[in-house]
Design a protein around this motif. Structure first.
Motif, PDB file in Angstrom:
ATOM      1  N   THR A 113      -9.909  74.253  -7.557  1.00 46.77           N
ATOM      2  CA  THR A 113      -8.616  74.762  -7.103  1.00 46.77           C
ATOM      3  C   THR A 113      -7.545  74.367  -8.097  1.00 46.77           C
ATOM      4  O   THR A 113      -7.679  73.366  -8.799  1.00 46.77           O
ATOM      5  CB  THR A 113      -8.251  74.201  -5.716  1.00 46.77           C
ATOM      6  N   ILE A 135      -4.328  77.779  -5.002  1.00 46.82           N
ATOM      7  CA  ILE A 135      -3.853  77.205  -3.733  1.00 46.82           C
ATOM      8  C   ILE A 135      -2.329  77.176  -3.651  1.00 46.82           C
ATOM      9  O   ILE A 135      -1.745  76.294  -3.023  1.00 46.82           O
ATOM     10  CB  ILE A 135      -4.425  75.793  -3.518  1.00 46.82           C
ATOM     11  N   ARG A 188      -4.741  77.138   1.307  1.00 47.27           N
ATOM     12  CA  ARG A 188      -5.059  75.747   1.625  1.00 47.27           C
ATOM     13  C   ARG A 188      -5.688  75.636   3.015  1.00 47.27           C
ATOM     14  O   ARG A 188      -6.586  74.814   3.240  1.00 47.27           O
ATOM     15  CB  ARG A 188      -3.795  74.885   1.514  1.00 47.27           C
ATOM     16  N   GLY A 243      -7.286  70.695  -1.321  1.00 46.87           N
ATOM     17  CA  GLY A 243      -6.038  71.362  -0.962  1.00 46.87           C
ATOM     18  C   GLY A 243      -4.795  70.563  -1.272  1.00 46.87           C
ATOM     19  O   GLY A 243      -3.683  71.016  -0.995  1.00 46.87           O
TER      20      GLY A 243
END
Length: 353
Positions: free
Chosen positions: A143, A71, A77, A95
């Protein structure tokens, strides 16, 4: 120890036979696999990934899916924020760029951020980072902003057909790998304390206190960094308000809690030992300072009579004793030495030497 990045596939086109390179780059997808017990992971096509993100079954029956994203870019994102099968707060958590640690549960979804080490050059100089996850019974989304070697270890474990029964085990295994790395760091820090302790046990006038202080200082600084990361994780798993789904309770809480708590105990013991050696170092430095001050005091005391004699003979008055004669200086020097010897004998008698 050689670190391993968590992106084994350097070319985005190798993520899957059906996934285009442009799509992989724009979405920041590092890998997308479907896992099933006893079988090697299958790389997913774009269509299968889309079905997984919509909450459908993207692969063979009994399989679960792992999607891993980088990300760093804002476009990635934005892609995370558009995942339809996740609630808004879960998408925001995936995110996020904060380094805070937390674990939350909402229905059948467990999500949050957990610590990890980045892909640093040396084992004893790893920087701490964070990776985020959202796990459902058949879907795991992770992520990160920097490569996390622990995730790469889990990925390679899956490639060896050592599949996990559920995606929750991936979170657990990654935490266990993090705890093992912490313990390896603690072992290296303990070795540095051993060297410092050896120097303190052989304390003499040639002891390099600066080197000892540097060793202990590095250990205390690094252990403090590790404690600031591990303590919040330990508190999370001991939090009675955290109610995980039944399918994730055993994997995420029970085993990980024991390992993290054990690593924290080892770290606290290391900090206690470092503080003990710091106190011993301070005591040694004080002892060395006192020894030097004692030497200076003795020399100063022995020179007091000589200072008195030279001051007496330095007066510009008439009829000065020994002012005439060729041996006046030698005789005055003898008087100084005589008074110094008398002072030395007095110190011996008074047991000050």
């Amino acid at each position: 120890m050689e670190t391993v990045p968590d992106f084994p596939m350097t070319d985005s086109a190798t993520l899957s036979s059906g996934m285009s390179s442009a799509s992989s780059v724009s979405n920041g997808l590092v890998w997308a696999i479907a896992c099933r017990a006893g079988q090697k992971p299958e790389r997913l096509t774009d269509e299968q990934i889309a079905r997984a993100l919509e909450g459908g079954d993207p692969a063979t029956p009994g399989a679960w899916v792992w999607l891993h994203y980088d990300i760093v870019h804002t476009s990635t994102r934005a892609h995370i924020q558009a995942i339809p099968c996740l609630p808004e707060e879960v998408r925001l958590a995936l995110g996020s760029t904060d380094r805070g640690t937390n674990v939350e549960a909402e229905g059948d979804i467990v999500y949050g951020a957990l610590p990890g080490f980045d892909d640093a050059m040396s084992e004893d100089d790893k920087n701490l980072s964070a990776w985020r996850f959202a796990v459902l019974p058949t879907l795991l989304i992770t992520t990160r902003r920097q490569p996390v070697p622990a995730l790469g270890v889990v990925y390679r474990t899956l490639q060896r057909i050592e599949s996990f029964d559920s995606p929750a085990e991936v979170v657990d295994y990654t935490l266990l790998e993090f705890a093992d790395t912490v313990r390896r760091n603690i072992a290296m820090l303990d070795d540095q304390l051993d060297r410092a302790e050896d120097l303190l046990l052989t304390l003499d006038q040639h002891t390099d206190f600066g080197r000892i202080s540097g060793l202990i200082g590095r250990v205390r600084r690094r252990s403090t960094e590790l404690r600031r990361v591990i303590s919040p994780v330990d508190r999370i798993f001991h939090n009675e308000d955290l109610e995980l789904p039944e399918w994730a309770e055993d994997d995420i809480r029970d085993r990980s809690q024991r390992q993290i708590h054990a690593a924290l105990d080892d770290l606290l013991a290391l900090q206690d030992r470092a503080r003990s050696l710091q106190d011993e170092l301070a005591s040694g430095q004080a002892e060395e300072t006192n020894r030097r001050l004692y030497t200076v005091s003795i020399v100063t005391t022995l020179m007091l009579p000589a200072t008195f004699v030279t001051g007496f003979f330095g007066m510009n008055t008439g009829g000065m004793f020994l002012a005439s004669g060729a041996m006046g200086t030698v005789e005055a020097g003898g008087i100084c030495f005589l008074f110094m010897m008398i002072t030395w004998l007095l110190l011996k008698v008074m047991k000050l030497l």
